[in-house]
Design a protein around this motif. Structure first.
Motif, short mmCIF file in Angstrom:
data_model
loop_
_atom_site.label_atom_id
_atom_site.label_comp_id
_atom_site.label_asym_id
_atom_site.label_seq_id
_atom_site.Cartn_x
_atom_site.Cartn_y
_atom_site.Cartn_z
N PRO A 291 2.66 -27.67 -7.56
CA PRO A 291 3.44 -27.12 -6.50
C PRO A 291 3.33 -25.40 -6.47
N PRO A 292 3.31 -25.01 -5.34
CA PRO A 292 3.03 -23.50 -5.21
C PRO A 292 4.31 -22.74 -5.90
N LEU A 293 3.74 -21.66 -6.63
CA LEU A 293 4.72 -20.83 -7.37
C LEU A 293 5.23 -19.82 -6.58
N PRO A 294 6.25 -19.15 -6.63
CA PRO A 294 6.69 -18.08 -6.08
C PRO A 294 5.66 -16.64 -6.21
N GLU A 295 5.11 -16.62 -7.71
CA GLU A 295 4.42 -15.47 -7.93
C GLU A 295 2.98 -15.49 -7.17
N ASN A 296 2.71 -16.82 -6.72
CA ASN A 296 1.39 -17.10 -6.11
C ASN A 296 1.38 -16.99 -4.90
N GLN A 297 2.65 -16.56 -4.23
CA GLN A 297 2.65 -16.47 -2.72
C GLN A 297 2.20 -15.13 -2.39
N PRO A 298 1.68 -15.12 -0.94
CA PRO A 298 1.34 -13.43 -0.71
C PRO A 298 2.55 -12.90 -0.40
N LEU A 299 2.49 -11.55 -0.67
CA LEU A 299 3.65 -10.82 -0.39
C LEU A 299 3.35 -9.76 0.97
N GLU A 300 4.34 -9.69 1.63
CA GLU A 300 4.44 -8.67 2.70
C GLU A 300 4.94 -7.49 2.36
N GLY A 301 4.31 -6.34 2.78
CA GLY A 301 4.72 -5.10 2.14
C GLY A 301 3.47 -4.10 2.54
N THR A 302 3.97 -2.68 2.30
CA THR A 302 2.91 -1.71 2.50
C THR A 302 2.81 -0.64 1.38
N PHE A 303 1.85 -0.06 1.12
CA PHE A 303 1.67 1.02 -0.04
C PHE A 303 2.33 2.31 0.47
N ALA A 304 2.32 3.20 -0.39
CA ALA A 304 2.62 4.39 -0.23
C ALA A 304 1.94 5.17 0.87
N CYS A 305 2.44 5.98 1.68
CA CYS A 305 1.59 6.74 2.86
C CYS A 305 0.65 7.73 2.52
N ASP A 306 0.64 8.06 1.26
CA ASP A 306 -0.54 8.74 0.69
C ASP A 306 -1.20 8.10 -0.19
N PHE A 307 -1.64 6.78 -0.02
CA PHE A 307 -2.22 5.82 -0.94
C PHE A 307 -3.71 6.06 -0.47
N ALA A 308 -4.36 5.87 -1.69
CA ALA A 308 -5.90 6.14 -1.48
C ALA A 308 -6.69 5.25 -1.15
N TRP A 309 -7.33 4.91 -0.18
CA TRP A 309 -8.01 3.72 -0.09
C TRP A 309 -9.64 4.16 0.20
N GLY A 310 -10.33 3.43 -0.95
CA GLY A 310 -11.67 4.02 -1.16
C GLY A 310 -12.69 3.03 -1.21
N ILE A 311 -13.88 3.35 -1.34
CA ILE A 311 -15.07 2.66 -1.50
C ILE A 311 -15.91 3.51 -2.69
N VAL A 312 -16.64 2.56 -3.52
CA VAL A 312 -17.45 3.05 -4.59
C VAL A 312 -18.94 3.22 -4.29
N ASP A 313 -19.58 4.03 -4.57
CA ASP A 313 -20.96 3.98 -4.82
C ASP A 313 -21.49 4.83 -6.14
N HIS A 314 -21.60 3.97 -7.21
CA HIS A 314 -22.01 4.87 -8.41
C HIS A 314 -23.43 5.70 -8.27
N ASN A 315 -24.30 4.97 -7.62
CA ASN A 315 -25.57 5.37 -7.56
C ASN A 315 -26.15 5.98 -6.31
N VAL A 316 -25.58 7.25 -5.91
CA VAL A 316 -25.99 8.06 -4.86
C VAL A 316 -27.24 8.66 -5.29
N GLN A 317 -28.08 8.40 -4.28
CA GLN A 317 -29.53 9.00 -4.23
C GLN A 317 -29.47 10.48 -3.82
N VAL A 318 -30.18 11.14 -4.48
CA VAL A 318 -30.33 12.78 -3.95
C VAL A 318 -31.66 12.70 -3.27
#
Length: 1017
Positions: free
Chosen positions: A513-540
């Protein structure tokens, strides 16, 4: 360790149906209308095409649903494997008694291996003389059934215990009394008996007198034995199995000799034996149908074992060969019974005179002699006793769902009762049988999918087996029980294994049966939350995008239509600007298109300081990094810069440092401080988030190297804190690898201890000195001390310098692993940490075998919070590889949604101070398969998962009507050095255009008005 016990429980409460009755009826009608009313031989071949279509990640993952109401849950055992008492109370000898007492090693059986490390010096005799001693422990076994909460118990009746000579004389009263007491006890418990008449243990007297099943007289003798059982036990037994796995009996009992009675008679004898088994089964079915069904109301079938097989190459020929493989194993017995009373056409055409022919009377006798399809699936046949020639060069697979669907198509949609299923562990594994538990979970989930998604009518499931016993040709080298038996003990007490605890819980919930902890949560992060992407190998890449040739050219518009150079004429050369660097402009454009607020990349220490010190600084590369940072800031993208990433040649170290010992040398830590100061001084004006060391792998690092890594980090952090923080106002932290480690057996105290130990070595080894005590974890020190290894010690000054040298903790997280303390597979066992890593085979996996386990992120965040307090944390790298053939990019989209939702739960529900999330990686160019952008022929193309990530960023999470989290007003934040006009370029250009137009127009008006007045004068 105190013994774990199953909790006694009442009969299970059936959960509410997921489908209302009307909708269930409609679904059943749709499934029925979409199928042919009668099956034709070969219809099962559609299975491979049907299931070859790759399901979406949601369908491929575990189902969260219940089984149909009234589904039968049970466990099983076989007489010879568990009863023992081989000569007690008048029991006659069986072919297995004889076979094991003077057993030669048949060809193909492996030689006995040396006992694994830690195995007991003694082992039980390789026979079933005593086995689990179930004959003398009836109450013990039935108590195990009660504690499990099963609804049925499959057991077999020993022919030689009921009729010691097989046929002559009166039945053995003690044998009848034993099975009578067993049935009475099952009735008291409300457990339905499923009785097997023949589970491989033919009375030896019949083997001696007739040659066993090779003689046609055995069919009538079996009928007589069955009649005795029906008369004595039929009032309580409503499900009968005539013969278990006739393929194994015929092929390995009479062709290869691997099993009792050990006759190596070749294929012709095996096909004759199978013929007689089919006739024996049919006679018993007709006996029950005519003489006992009217009064007893039971059902009779035969337990057929099978494997599953996939085409080596998905072609029509490959599918035909797979169909033939199933015909030769399962269809050999199933087609005569469930379809037309005759053998599969593929067998008849291939085997010619080897295969006996049914007479018309025999076809009529055999056809339709099963009230349900009793299926046996597992290691009894799969990967063990399947003749290699019957694979027809195709690939065997333990896929129960596919087999169920094939049976449904091939045999006219029968009711399927799984009467044997499970897996095995090593004979030295005791109670934490993680491998068996996860195979059990896999098979049950596949059964549920077959019911819910494929419309297969599966009515029950039988876990095999109830308790450890004698495992036929493998003796006691493996264990298959839900309950552990110490075969060398006198009382042979049953102890529940982890698989038993798992199965008990599953029965109580009637599925997943679906468990409560496995159900998706509705909500938002802090207004200054950092949304990012990674690129470890930046070519010069310092190539300029602007036209920088100072020569002057003219266009020949009248003749050649080409430009020609004007000799001797040049213009002043313009100094190139950061905006002229084409690679930077392209990268910044990709980040803006993704809507991210932050970009994380790593500097190349070896490129900036080739000699490892400031005697030679690569100013070109330094300027390039400066331009990249400036353009990021100009575009309102906050850079997050790592000073060192363990990648590339020499693990990212300058060559001279690598040659002088790398991180094993204390000088490298001092050189790192010098390098960090250079970066802070030249680049720090644009960087507000620094990472000293980015995800060093503790598993590939020596004690000394880790010691110097911590020294280097602390030196760099203190240098920034003293000399640069006041003016640059940035933050400095460290990024650690932090995949979650879960106990393989959640009920096992030892597995929990092992998981904590691995986490301390993987994460705490570097985290504890910085975020905790200033020294290594006590768990790590004590463990190494017991094994004669010593960690280096920090001086008092070093300890003070290292402790608290952070502004935040960054973690790279991609997956979850399971750990078990049992030494199940010596080749995969870590003897130093006394741990074996494994995975849950029901988890969704990427093409690169990265397990997708979203809840692991939430657990590791909470573990770090519990260990080190309310640290500011960033998930600095989180991602998965994709299938290049899946143009919809479904796996990564699923991964991003679910991992980010678990991060939201950690932030909103658990109070974790999560400041940001960075998706790994920007493009396939630097991280093949992991990118949000494809890269081909010098062009970047966004994948569908980018729009998923962009949508989550734009919504700052997962808002809903009742969202948890705050509302963020729209902000217009300019970069520090851009001012008012920089962020409003379009507006400024438009105003400038209007102003110029106005001034030009005004000038023209004034000019012509004056010229007109002059003319009139």
């Amino acid at each position: 360790m105190p013994a774990r016990a199953l909790r006694p429980r009442a009969p299970p409460r059936r959960p509410r149906l997921l489908w209302p009755p009307r909708r269930r009826l409609l679904l059943l009608l749709l499934l029925t209308l979409g199928r042919p009313l009668r099956a034709e031989p070969g219809d099962g071949a559609r299975t491979w095409a049907h299931l070859a279509r790759a399901p979406g990640p949601e369908a491929a993952g575990p189902p969260h649903a219940a089984f149909p109401d009234g589904f039968l849950w049970g466990a099983g055992s076989a007489a010879y494997q568990t009863e023992g008492a081989w000569r007690q109370h008048g029991k006659g000898a069986s072919i297995w008694d004889t076979f094991t007492h003077r057993r030669p090693r048949p060809p193909g059986d492996p030689l006995p291996a040396d006992p694994p490390s830690g195995a007991p010096s003694q082992s039980p005799p390789a026979n079933g003389d005593v086995a689990s001693d179930s004959y003398n422990n009836l109450f013990r076994d039935t108590e195990a059934l009660r504690e499990l909460g099963v609804g049925h118990y499959r057991f077999s009746i020993s022919w030689a215990r009921v009729l010691p000579n097989g046929s002559a004389g009166a039945p053995n009263r003690e044998g009848l009394r034993y099975y009578g007491r067993l049935l009475e006890r099952l009735r008291e418990l409300g457990v339905r008996p499923v009785a097997t008449l023949y589970h491989w243990d033919l009375p030896q007297s019949l083997q001696d007198a007739y040659g066993g099943w090779a003689h046609p007289a055995l069919a009538d003798l079996f009928r007589d034995y069955a009649e005795i059982c029906f008369r004595h036990f039929g009032g309580q037994v409503k499900h009968w199995i005539t013969i278990d796995n006739p393929y194994v009996v015929a092929w390995h009992g009479y062709a290869t000799g691997r099993l009792a009675p050990g006759i190596r008679g070749g294929a012709r004898l095996a096909y004759l034996v199978a013929h007689n088994l089919l006739l024996a089964h049919a006679k018993v079915w007709h006996l029950y149908n005519t003489s006992f069904r009217p009064t007893q109301g039971g059902q009779v079938s035969i337990a057929l074992g099978s494997h599953w097989i996939n085409p080596h190459v998905m072609t029509d020929h490959g599918v035909q060969e797979c169909q033939k493989s199933l015909d030769f194993v399962l269809g050999w017995f199933a087609k005569p019974i469930f379809l037309d009373g005759d053998y599969p056409a593929s067998m008849k055409s291939s085997l010619s005179s080897l295969l006996p022919e049914f007479t018309d009377a025999q076809r009529t006798l055999v056809k339709g002699t099963a009230d349900f399809f009793a299926l046996s699936f597992g290691p009894t046949l799969s990967f063990q006793l399947l003749d290699p020639h019957m694979k027809f060069q195709q690939v065997e697979s333990p896929s129960l769902r596919h087999l169920l669907f094939w049976i449904d198509l091939e045999y006219n949609h029968p009711r399927i009762f799984i009467v044997e299923n499970g897996w095995f562990v090593s004979g030295t594994t005791k109670r934490d049988d993680a491998k068996s538990m996860y195979y059990l979970k896999k098979f049950i989930m596949e059964t549920l999918k077959a019911i819910r998604l494929d419309g297969v009518n599966v009515i029950g499931y039988t876990a095999w087996s109830l308790l450890d016993g004698f495992e036929w040709h493998r003796g006691y080298s493996i264990r298959r029980g839900l309950f552990y038996v110490d075969f060398l003990s006198q009382d042979k007490k049953l102890l529940p294994k982890s698989s038993a605890l798992f199965y008990q819980k599953l029965i109580a919930e009637n599925g997943f049966p679906p468990l409560p902890e496995n159900q998706p949560l509705e909500g938002t992060f802090a207004c200054d939350f950092a949304w990012g992407i990674v690129d470890h190998n930046v070519q010069v890449d310092t190539r300029l995008s602007q036209f920088t040739d100072p020569s002057v050219y003219l266009w020949d518009v009248h003749h050649s239509k080409r430009l020609f150079k004007v000799d001797g004429v040049v213009t002043a050369r313009r100094r190139s600007d950061c905006a002229d660097l084409a690679a930077i402009r392209a990268q910044v454009a990709l980040l803006q298109d993704a809507h991210v607020t932050h970009f994380h990349f790593s500097l190349d220490w070896a490129l900036l300081l080739p000699l490892g010190n400031q005697s030679q600084v690569n100013r070109t590369a330094l300027r390039y990094y400066g331009c990249l940072l400036a353009e990021l800031v100009r575009a309102n993208v906050t850079p997050v810069v790592a000073l060192w990433q363990p990648a590339g040649p020499h693990h990212g170290l300058p060559v001279p440092l690598a040659r002088r010992g790398g991180w094993e040398s204390p000088r490298t830590a001092l050189a790192f401080e010098d390098y960090a100061r250079l970066c802070f001084a030249d680049l720090g004006a644009h960087v507000k988030l620094w990472i000293t060391l980015s995800q060093p792998s503790t598993r590939n690092t020596s004690w000394g190297a880790a010691h110097n890594l911590l020294r280097a980090h602390a030196l760099a952090w203190r240098a920034y804190d003293r000399a640069f923080r006041a003016t640059q106002r940035g933050l400095v932290g460290i990024a650690l690898q932090a995949d979650w480690v879960e106990p393989a057996c959640p009920f096992s105290l030892k597995d929990r201890e092992v998981a904590e130990r691995v986490l301390e070595f993987d994460v705490g080894w570097l985290a504890e000195p910085i975020f905790g005590s200033g020294d290594y974890p006590r768990t790590v020190r004590d463990w190494l001390h017991r094994r004669g290894a010593l960690l280096p010690y920090f001086t008092a000054d070093e300890e003070q310098r290292i402790r608290g040298s952070f502004d935040f903790l960054a973690l790279g997280h991609h997956t979850t692993i399971l750990v078990d303390w049992e030494k199940e597979d010596p080749g995969k066992y870590n003897d130093f940490l006394e741990v074996q890593e494994m995975t849950d085979i029901t988890w969704l996996n990427s093409p690169g075998q990265v397990a997708v386990v979203p809840w692991g992120l939430r657990r590791v965040l909470n573990w770090l919070k519990a260990k080190y307090g309310d640290l500011p944390m960033y998930v600095i790298a989180n991602g998965v590889d994709d299938d290049p053939l899946d143009t919809q990019d479904r796996l990564r989209s699923h991964y991003l949604r679910n991992y980010l939702n678990e991060a939201l739960k950690a932030y909103v529900l658990d109070g974790v101070d999560l400041r940001g999330y960075f998706a790994y990686s920007l493009s396939d160019r630097s991280a093949p398969g992991f990118g949000l952008y494809r890269y081909a022929a010098g062009q970047f193309e966004p994948k569908p998962s980018l729009s998923v990530y962009r949508s989550i960023i734009d919504n700052n999470g997962f808002p809903g009507a009742d969202s948890l989290g705050g509302y963020c007003p729209e902000e217009f934040t300019a970069c520090a050095e851009c001012g008012f006009f920089q962020t409003r370029k379009a507006l400024v250009a438009f105003i400038a255009f209007l102003s110029v137009t106005f001034l030009v127009s005004l000038g023209l008006i004034v000019y012509y008005s004056r010229k007109g007045r002059g003319r009139y004068k």
